[in-house]
Design an enzyme around this catalytic site. Sequence first.
Site, PDB file in Angstrom:
ATOM      1  N   GLY A  10       0.814  -1.219   0.000  1.00 50.30           N
ATOM      2  CA  GLY A  10       0.000   0.000   0.000  1.00 50.30           C
ATOM      3  C   GLY A  10       0.848   1.270   0.000  1.00 50.30           C
ATOM      4  N   PHE A  80       0.521  -2.384   8.762  1.00 49.57           N
ATOM      5  CA  PHE A  80      -0.228  -1.374   8.002  1.00 49.57           C
ATOM      6  C   PHE A  80      -1.563  -1.916   7.490  1.00 49.57           C
ATOM      7  CE2 PHE A  80       4.254  -0.077   7.055  1.00 49.57           C
ATOM      8  CZ  PHE A  80       4.193   1.243   7.459  1.00 49.57           C
ATOM      9  N   SER A 124      -3.955   6.384  14.059  1.00 52.47           N
ATOM     10  CA  SER A 124      -4.332   7.566  13.284  1.00 52.47           C
ATOM     11  C   SER A 124      -4.731   8.692  14.223  1.00 52.47           C
ATOM     12  CB  SER A 124      -5.521   7.179  12.409  1.00 52.47           C
ATOM     13  OG  SER A 124      -6.150   8.315  11.887  1.00 52.47           O
ATOM     14  N   TYR A 148     -14.526   3.471  11.108  1.00 54.32           N
ATOM     15  CA  TYR A 148     -13.090   3.336  10.829  1.00 54.32           C
ATOM     16  C   TYR A 148     -12.278   3.764  12.054  1.00 54.32           C
ATOM     17  CZ  TYR A 148      -8.417   4.725   9.380  1.00 54.32           C
ATOM     18  OH  TYR A 148      -7.053   4.888   9.340  1.00 54.32           O
ATOM     19  N   LYS A 152      -9.578   1.746  14.899  1.00 58.39           N
ATOM     20  CA  LYS A 152      -8.232   2.146  15.348  1.00 58.39           C
ATOM     21  C   LYS A 152      -8.193   2.232  16.879  1.00 58.39           C
ATOM     22  CE  LYS A 152      -6.257   2.425  11.364  1.00 58.39           C
ATOM     23  NZ  LYS A 152      -5.300   1.397  10.966  1.00 58.39           N
ATOM     24  N   ARG A 230      -5.191  21.035   8.605  1.00 61.34           N
ATOM     25  CA  ARG A 230      -4.657  19.708   8.914  1.00 61.34           C
ATOM     26  C   ARG A 230      -3.138  19.748   8.934  1.00 61.34           C
ATOM     27  NH1 ARG A 230      -9.239  19.534   9.540  1.00 61.34           N
ATOM     28  NH2 ARG A 230     -10.789  17.997   8.918  1.00 61.34           N
TER      29      ARG A 230
END
Length: 335
Positions: A10, A80, A124, A148, A152, A230
């Site tokens: 990825g 990952f 994350s 999602y 995590k 961000r």
Amino acid sequence: MAILITGGAGYIGSHTVVVLIEAGYEVVVFDNFCNSSDKSIKRVEEIVGKFIPLVEGDIRNSIDLEKVFENYSIDAVIHFAGLKAVGESVAEPLKYYDNNIHGTAVLCEVMQKYGCKSIVFSSSATVYGDPHTTPIQEHFPLSATNPYGRTKLFIEEMLRDIFVADNQWKIALLRYFNPVGAHISGVIGEDPNGIPNNLMPFITQTAIGRREFLSVFGDDYDTVDGTGVRDYIHVVDLALGHLKAVEKLHTFESVMAINLGTGRGYSVLEVVNAFEKASNKAVPYKITPRRSGDVAKCYADPTYAKDVLGWEATRDINQMCEDSWRWQSNNPNGY
Ligand code: NAD
Ligand code: WQD
């Protein structure tokens, strides 16, 4: 002795493979290619000039994983592998719980069986939910705003429980902010399926002509110009953070949660401007309503990473844009 890289084909994984090989590590890549292909690893082989062992398999399948631990002497795992599309996770939560949470449980079980108790996990900044204040420090309250993010958070908790039960485990929870950019060669990069969810690939695809315009999601936030802020971090800096984590893992006496960000926030329009300058391409955009679930500002306090890993990001927004553009313009349709 080798490092197993789940999800190594990825975006972040492939860049980390380059950095680890260049630092002299042996790696084994494990991926089911649900969001990638073996092309990225072929490209990594071009960059490093070496064959990279690649095993096709699913982290939810213990037989696939056991094959790896039988055939290679695995020292540590960088994990990952996971699904990462926020919108899809809202529509199909069970797919995320199964792939990410169940998959990580199976991986840890197999690691335990083979006596491999060192893991670096891709967490994350999403685990901070809607932060009360910025910059964000690791001790801030954790929450999730979508399935999602919940995967995590739950995996972080699961890894903490594993450590409580057996404190021989060495565990790093690396909380990434917003990864962008690509390897300087322009040979590997981010190649999202379908319409990109994230800002940078949407910008690069607009600049190359695959998208008509960028929708800027809201210009009424309490930020410098009203658009969301961000902490964009170059994927090679992120990869180097993993190298440092692998090097330091044996010194960790508890589960270490560490922010990987630059500490500097950029608004959407600041990124668009920086990109236009770096690429010499126009990025047409329209202001559209806010995207549900978005927060106004999210950026890291990266002090802890510097203290415990001796790591800090060095690549600036200009380089992030230049490298994203080199990858996109050399590979207009991705891999
Ligand atoms: P990516 O989709 O490019 O890479 C993930 C890889 O994992 C893919 O190659 C995919 O095929 C593989 N994979 C997924 N499920 C698998 C399974 N069950 N078995 C084997 N392989 C599987 O994503 P990325 O951007 O490189 O992200 C890597 C990790 O970092 C993910 O866990 C993601 O949640 C996390 N993360 C990413 C970001 C981001 O913005 N890119 C931010 C924070 C955290
Ligand atoms: C960045 C900014 C948008 C697209 C997501 C996940 C998070 C993490 C990283 C994995 C925001 C704006 C975006 C567009 C826009 N992933 N934007 N137009 O939302 O910070 O984080 O990716 O862990 O979990 O939620 O990143 O790149 O989607 O957005 O205006 O077409 O760009 O509103 O302000 P985000 P992003």
